[in-house]
Scaffold this active site. Structure first.
Site, PDB file in Angstrom:
ATOM      1  N   HIS A 227      40.341  24.944  50.949  1.00 58.70           N
ATOM      2  CA  HIS A 227      40.979  24.737  49.668  1.00 58.70           C
ATOM      3  C   HIS A 227      40.196  23.732  48.835  1.00 58.70           C
ATOM      4  O   HIS A 227      40.046  23.919  47.628  1.00 58.70           O
ATOM      5  CB  HIS A 227      42.444  24.311  49.764  1.00 58.70           C
ATOM      6  CG  HIS A 227      43.084  24.485  48.442  1.00 58.70           C
ATOM      7  ND1 HIS A 227      43.515  25.712  47.994  1.00 58.70           N
ATOM      8  CD2 HIS A 227      43.236  23.632  47.411  1.00 58.70           C
ATOM      9  CE1 HIS A 227      43.953  25.574  46.741  1.00 58.70           C
ATOM     10  NE2 HIS A 227      43.795  24.324  46.369  1.00 58.70           N
ATOM     11  N   TYR A 231      38.254  23.426  44.594  1.00 60.01           N
ATOM     12  CA  TYR A 231      38.221  22.332  43.632  1.00 60.01           C
ATOM     13  C   TYR A 231      36.802  21.852  43.397  1.00 60.01           C
ATOM     14  O   TYR A 231      36.449  21.450  42.296  1.00 60.01           O
ATOM     15  CB  TYR A 231      39.177  21.211  44.053  1.00 60.01           C
ATOM     16  CG  TYR A 231      40.580  21.648  43.801  1.00 60.01           C
ATOM     17  CD1 TYR A 231      41.363  22.156  44.829  1.00 60.01           C
ATOM     18  CD2 TYR A 231      41.086  21.657  42.508  1.00 60.01           C
ATOM     19  CE1 TYR A 231      42.628  22.637  44.567  1.00 60.01           C
ATOM     20  CE2 TYR A 231      42.351  22.135  42.244  1.00 60.01           C
ATOM     21  CZ  TYR A 231      43.116  22.627  43.281  1.00 60.01           C
ATOM     22  OH  TYR A 231      44.360  23.119  43.015  1.00 60.01           O
ATOM     23  N   HIS A 378      44.399  36.602  41.746  1.00 62.00           N
ATOM     24  CA  HIS A 378      44.495  35.180  41.424  1.00 62.00           C
ATOM     25  C   HIS A 378      43.122  34.533  41.317  1.00 62.00           C
ATOM     26  O   HIS A 378      42.811  33.877  40.325  1.00 62.00           O
ATOM     27  CB  HIS A 378      45.319  34.469  42.491  1.00 62.00           C
ATOM     28  CG  HIS A 378      45.110  32.985  42.540  1.00 62.00           C
ATOM     29  ND1 HIS A 378      45.620  32.129  41.601  1.00 62.00           N
ATOM     30  CD2 HIS A 378      44.413  32.206  43.407  1.00 62.00           C
ATOM     31  CE1 HIS A 378      45.258  30.894  41.886  1.00 62.00           C
ATOM     32  NE2 HIS A 378      44.515  30.909  42.967  1.00 62.00           N
ATOM     33  N   PHE A 379      42.283  34.700  42.335  1.00 61.01           N
ATOM     34  CA  PHE A 379      41.054  33.916  42.270  1.00 61.01           C
ATOM     35  C   PHE A 379      39.997  34.484  41.347  1.00 61.01           C
ATOM     36  O   PHE A 379      39.066  33.792  40.973  1.00 61.01           O
ATOM     37  CB  PHE A 379      40.489  33.558  43.657  1.00 61.01           C
ATOM     38  CG  PHE A 379      40.017  34.680  44.528  1.00 61.01           C
ATOM     39  CD1 PHE A 379      40.643  34.905  45.736  1.00 61.01           C
ATOM     40  CD2 PHE A 379      38.917  35.455  44.192  1.00 61.01           C
ATOM     41  CE1 PHE A 379      40.202  35.904  46.584  1.00 61.01           C
ATOM     42  CE2 PHE A 379      38.467  36.453  45.024  1.00 61.01           C
ATOM     43  CZ  PHE A 379      39.108  36.682  46.233  1.00 61.01           C
ATOM     44  N   HIS A 380      40.155  35.734  40.904  1.00 60.72           N
ATOM     45  CA  HIS A 380      39.245  36.179  39.857  1.00 60.72           C
ATOM     46  C   HIS A 380      39.601  35.545  38.521  1.00 60.72           C
ATOM     47  O   HIS A 380      38.761  35.417  37.639  1.00 60.72           O
ATOM     48  CB  HIS A 380      39.217  37.706  39.766  1.00 60.72           C
ATOM     49  CG  HIS A 380      38.330  38.331  40.799  1.00 60.72           C
ATOM     50  ND1 HIS A 380      38.767  38.660  42.049  1.00 60.72           N
ATOM     51  CD2 HIS A 380      37.017  38.648  40.764  1.00 60.72           C
ATOM     52  CE1 HIS A 380      37.759  39.161  42.748  1.00 60.72           C
ATOM     53  NE2 HIS A 380      36.681  39.167  41.992  1.00 60.72           N
ATOM     54  N   ARG A 441      44.037  43.491  50.393  1.00 65.58           N
ATOM     55  CA  ARG A 441      42.710  43.069  49.943  1.00 65.58           C
ATOM     56  C   ARG A 441      41.699  43.377  51.037  1.00 65.58           C
ATOM     57  O   ARG A 441      42.065  43.770  52.138  1.00 65.58           O
ATOM     58  CB  ARG A 441      42.728  41.571  49.660  1.00 65.58           C
ATOM     59  CG  ARG A 441      42.989  40.746  50.908  1.00 65.58           C
ATOM     60  CD  ARG A 441      43.006  39.268  50.649  1.00 65.58           C
ATOM     61  NE  ARG A 441      41.724  38.732  50.261  1.00 65.58           N
ATOM     62  CZ  ARG A 441      41.375  37.457  50.415  1.00 65.58           C
ATOM     63  NH1 ARG A 441      42.237  36.621  50.962  1.00 65.58           N
ATOM     64  NH2 ARG A 441      40.210  37.019  50.031  1.00 65.58           N
ATOM     65  N   ARG A 442      40.427  43.178  50.732  1.00 64.84           N
ATOM     66  CA  ARG A 442      39.366  43.309  51.734  1.00 64.84           C
ATOM     67  C   ARG A 442      39.427  44.636  52.478  1.00 64.84           C
ATOM     68  O   ARG A 442      39.227  44.685  53.678  1.00 64.84           O
ATOM     69  CB  ARG A 442      39.465  42.167  52.757  1.00 64.84           C
ATOM     70  CG  ARG A 442      39.185  40.824  52.156  1.00 64.84           C
ATOM     71  CD  ARG A 442      39.313  39.723  53.185  1.00 64.84           C
ATOM     72  NE  ARG A 442      38.461  38.607  52.820  1.00 64.84           N
ATOM     73  CZ  ARG A 442      38.351  37.483  53.501  1.00 64.84           C
ATOM     74  NH1 ARG A 442      39.060  37.332  54.602  1.00 64.84           N
ATOM     75  NH2 ARG A 442      37.549  36.532  53.098  1.00 64.84           N
TER      76      ARG A 442
END
Lengths: 555, 168, 286
Positions: A227, A231, A378-380, A441-442
């Site tokens: 995580h 950041y 989310h992470f895109h 996913r994946r």
């Protein structure tokens, strides 16, 4: 005089960093296009087994190589620019560039070799490389070298800071250097997790020195790091939003003190939240997961504060440009300046990505979304747009200053961020909705015999269409960016460039904040204490009550 | 330290939001009874399931409306689940024990909140209540190798009087 | 140890490995142009090839041969034997656990990954028997045994090797496919046009553009045109239309937008948690 004339060595470092970053971006982006078309069934040019090779490449090249080399470029600029001095030790500088380059090349080769069956080397283990999936040992060696390289980069900037401090014993740390220090300290305490995982456990196991590996411990060490790494990627984007975006808007940073508070909070809270990636793991008590949840929720605070400060700074710029009204000032902003547009749209998209992050952080609602395609949705939005698009936008402003060349193909440059935004809106909203329907996913071919996916809003076919089209638009936007970069790089050195590198004073300066904010020894101490509080017991438990080990499964 | 009054207001609002999120999650745990999978399943030798419930995977009736389902996940199928569906009766409380025979898998019953990681050496123990009859697909949502996308199964909740024991 | 590469040597190489592995069988490989049993589509998309093994007492079939993406094939997948022939399935030890399961339910081997494990069956009756490996059936690990002369045949046209897969139907119906094609087509043309225009403009104006820019910049900097500038000047800072100082500034616009954002987040959270999550059917309660 521009940056390249004042600091030629540092400018060269930055150029080389960015060159590696953008090359990785290009290849990783192409892989992303292949994936988007493959898993929706629009166009399959590879086998589904090779899809996982492509996916590993996409993750490593973009989430590791592109991000890290962009960071080293941006942070080198930020430290040099804000401290007004050259690197303290040029050998250290060269060392990190070499080590990071060798490491990432090694790892990339092991991944790409997976496409060629006759080469007995592959690493289809994805970016997270969870044991007992096993890659070629050189995959891990490359990663280890790469991480050590980043440590040396941090040391480079800290050494320069220390020299500056000796000459300026009473000054407040300039904001950009403050951000770099906070980020790197956070990086040191978090990357120790993945370094331990790789050097103590995974590498010896992949070399046959040990026979089995504890998969739960490995996962936990990875996510101890995993995580904080997001950041690590995010903070350079924040650096751009806090220090460059106000200037591009025509204004000044709303509050320097609040910016410092935000980065101290990141240093404290980025790492002791790792278990929120393991909410659905067996072998970890619910109490530890609950604590991770509360910490993660509080980690929302610095981002929410950033939203206010950054938008207030942009509004200031708009009003200084003559904008009026409650919301009408938005029109007064420079929507024809590619650097501004990219950062503004990236920030807007981050607000949406933040929401899906809030859902992910929710301990029990995680059952709904874990390992579905909601997560990449989310992470895109966050790393894929907030970070990537900001880096591209910053490049339009920074590359002329570190090359001494004018930005070419300005029309394409202005179109690029808008295209990225549209493409990502299409792709990401469909990913979120498909994830709620249960699409995983994946997965190379998420089309099953017994499993029927029913969308909440809209049908699965239409979601696939949006993912495919979104992917194509994103790749087109990427090509535009690389084209602009290439043309600019290959252009002639100019007598004048049309950007200006001066960063104005903030509206509320560091003199309005308590000096304790600059006391990194204190914050580092508290961060380590928090880490021990959160991770000592569970990790000790895993070591004393280990999961029976697993042999390797070569991929 | 100087903070603009708008930003102070936003700070308070943010904290309210954050506490609200934490409160909702806690409500889910305490009031709605949603429990996280944890270490209650214990550990297991991943290469030998002798004398564990996994050497004969399937559904067993315990007593009343309580059932146990032992599921083994491996590359690339669920046993039971893939070659034959898992069958449980409606109105039952089923405790699933899921483990892996090789690498990390996922066990997700699509269209429900049943979703756990399956780690070799660990047993994922979760209890689920099935009220209504229905058919659900199961899929593996954690990458486990070249055939990951073929790893699927089915769980059928049959009307109470039609359940005849085991996973036929 | 790690030296074992599981990565399959793909089809072309796999045939060679298969040939070398089937020691003791006749050299007859995929004979082109000859009649072979019609397996009715059972083996479509499956790797493993075909062997005419009539005239042999015993035929060996590798279980876990290279194919179907990894070591997920029977080799040879399709065989033609005489009645009374014994088929011996031998496990290669690759590709994880396999078994041999008759589609009609008459026989089933153990499920194992053990190298050298064997399972055999003597086929007395004529006809076609279809079988598969349970864990890898979906990947194409299937085989078939044709026994005797009285089986439907087909003349093999193409050579062995390339299986045909059903082309996957993308995005439902024709309407959506047309939309997709139009959008992709338009985008592709647009991108190509943009780049072509750029390229042409660059080429055409290259010398003129560079000269003009250099002359202009040189004039600004006060140097001789045609030289590479030693240093580069930045653009001048833009002056604000109106300067707003710290004490005069209240970010009302930001405040409005952030309140709206707060409301959207709160509403979306309530929707996600109480409707989507708690309303999502069976949940883990223990």
């Amino acid at each position: 005089m521009t940056f390249v004339d004042d600091y030629p060595f540092e400018a060269k470092l930055i150029r080389r960093s960015l060159a590696v970053a953008f090359t990785a971006l290009g290849i990783g982006g192409l892989f992303g296009l292949i994936q988007a078309l493959h898993r929706t069934g629009a166009l399959r040019v590879i086998s589904s087994a090779d899809y996982y090779t492509v996916l590993t490449g996409h993750g490593v090249l973009l989430a590791l190589v592109f991000t890290s080399f962009s960071i080293t470029g941006i942070f080198t600029w930020a430290v040099t620019n804000s401290l007004g001095r050259e690197a303290a030790n040029k050998t250290v500088s060269r060392a990190w560039l070499w080590l990071m380059s060798i490491g990432s090349t090694l790892t990339s080769i092991t991944i790409l070799a997976g496409f060629v069956p006759s080469i007995p080397m592959s690493a289809d283990v994805l970016f997270t490389f969870y044991p007992p999936l096993e890659a070629h040992p050189l995959f891990y060696v490359g990663l280890a070298l790469f991480v050590v390289g980043t440590w040396i980069a941090g040391a480079d900037w800290l050494l320069t800071y220390r020299e500056w401090r000796q000459d300026n014993p009473d000054s407040r740390i300039p904001l950009q250097t403050f951000i770099v220090i906070a980020t790197m300290l956070m990086w040191y305490i978090s990357s120790i997790g993945v370094a331990a995982e790789v050097l103590l456990f995974v590498l010896p196991w992949s070399l046959g020195i040990t026979q089995t590996i504890d998969p739960l411990l490995s996962r936990s060490l990875f996510w101890y790091f995993g995580h904080a790494v997001v950041y690590f990627w995010l903070m350079p984007a924040y650096l751009a939003w806090y220090t460059v975006l106000p200037k591009l808007s025509g204004g000044r940073l709303f509050s320097d003190p609040l910016a410092r508070v935000v980065f101290v909070l990141f240093l404290l809270l980025s790492t002791p939240v790792g278990f929120h990636h393991q909410y659905l793991d067996p072998g970890i008590a619910e109490g530890y997961k609950f604590v991770a949840m509360t910490n993660t929720m509080f980690l929302l605070l610095p981002s929410l504060l950033t939203a206010f400060t950054v938008v207030a700074s942009v509004e200031h710029g708009a009003r200084q440009r003559g904008g009026t009204g409650r919301l009408n000032w938005l029109r007064a902003l420079p929507w024809d300046n590619p650097a501004f547009v990219g950062m503004a749209l990236a920030g807007l998209m981050f607000a949406a990505g933040g929401f899906s992050g809030m859902v992910n952080a929710g301990m029990n609602i995680n059952y709904l979304v874990h390992n579905t395609i909601w997560i990449p949705g989310h992470f895109h939005l966050t790393v894929g747009t907030a970070v990537a698009l900001t880096i591209m936008a910053l490049a339009y402003w920074l590359v002329p200053q570190v090359t001494g060349k004018r930005l070419r193909s300005k029309t394409l440059a202005v179109v690029q961020p808008y295209l990225w935004f549209i493409g990502m809106t299409l792709m990401s909203n469909a990913m979120h909705r498909a994830g709620l329907a249960g699409v995983p996913r994946r997965t190379a071919e998420p089309q099953y015999q017994y499993v029927v996916f029913e969308g909440v809003v809209g049908g699965i076919s239409e979601m696939r269409l949006q993912i495919a089209i979104g992917g194509v638009l994103l790749f087109t936007s990427l090509c535009l960016f690389l084209w602009v970069m290439l043309k600019t790089w290959l252009g002639p050195k100019a007598a004048t460039i049309d950007v200006n590198g001066v960063i104005p004073e903030p509206l509320s300066g560091p003199e309005h904040s308590p000096r304790v904010l600059d006391n990194f020894k204190l914050w580092l101490g508290i961060a380590i204490m928090l880490l021990i509080l959160v991770y000592a017991l569970p990790l000790a438990g895993m070591l004393m009550n280990p999961t029976p080990g697993s042999p390797p499964f070569p991929m | 330290m100087e903070i603009h009054r708008f930003e102070k207001f936003w700070l308070v609002a943010s904290l309210v939001l954050i506490v609200g999120f934490i409160a909702t999650i806690t409500y889910g745990s305490v009031a709605a009874g949603v429990t996280m999978v944890s270490d209650t399943g214990g550990t297991i030798q991943p290469d030998s399931f002798e004398n564990t419930g996994f050497d004969d995977p399937g559904v067993r009736h315990i007593e009343g409306d309580r059932y146990e389902a032992y599921v083994v996940a491996q590359q690339f199928f669920f046993n039971p689940g893939s070659s034959e569906p898992i069958r449980v009766p409606a109105g039952s409380t089923v405790t699933f024990y899921v483990t892996s025979a090789d690498v990390i898998h996922g066990f997700q019953i699509v269209d429900t909140n049943v979703n756990v990681m399956v780690i070799p050496g660990q047993v994922s123990k979760i209890t689920v209540r099935f009220e209504e009859p229905g058919e659900y697909g199961i899929l593996c949502n954690e990458y486990c190798g070249a055939g990951h996308h073929t790893m699927e199964g089915q769980i059928v909740v049959v009307p109470e009087d039609e359940w005849e024991g085991g996973s036929q | 140890m790690t030296g074992i590469r599981r990565r399959a040597v793909l089809r072309g190489g796999a045939a060679a490995i298969g040939a070398a592995g089937i020691a003791g069988n006749t050299a007859a490989q995929d004979s082109q142009g000859a009649a072979r049993p019609d397996f009715g589509g059972w083996l479509d998309g499956s790797d493993g090839g075909y062997l005419d093994a009539r005239g042999q007492d015993e035929v060996r079939v590798d279980v876990g041969a290279a194919g179907n993406g990894d070591y997920y094939a029977f080799r040879p997948a399709g065989i033609w034997i005489d009645p009374g022939t014994t088929v011996v399935w031998e496990w290669t030890g690759q590709g994880g656990q396999h078994n041999v399961v008759d589609e009609a339910g008459n026989f089933e081997s153990d499920l194992t990954a053990e190298e050298g494990f064997t399972f055999e069956r003597t086929f007395e009756d004529g006809g076609i028997t279809e079988y598969y490996c349970a864990p890898h059936r979906a990947l194409g690990m299937k085989g078939a045994v044709a026994v005797g002369e009285d089986v439907p045949t087909v003349t093999a046209g193409g050579g062995g090797g390339q299986p045909t897969r059903e082309p996957y139907q993308f995005a439902g119906d024709t309407f959506q496919q047309t939309i997709a094609a139009v959008i992709f087509g338009a985008l592709g043309l647009g991108a190509a046009a943009l780049l072509a225009a750029e390229g042409y403009a660059t080429y055409r104006d290259r010398s003129a553009d560079a000269e003009a820019a250099a002359a202009e910049a040189a004039a600004e900097a006060g140097v001789e045109p045609g030289t590479v500038p030693e240093t580069t000047e930045e653009a001048t800072e833009t002056e604000p239309v109106q300067t707003i100082e710290h004490d005069d500034y209240d970010p009302f616009g930001t405040a409005t937008m952030i309140v709206v954002y707060f409301l959207i987040i709160a509403l979306m959270w309530v929707f996600m948690y109480f409707v989507e999550f708690l309303g999502n059917g069976p949940t883990v309660i223990g």
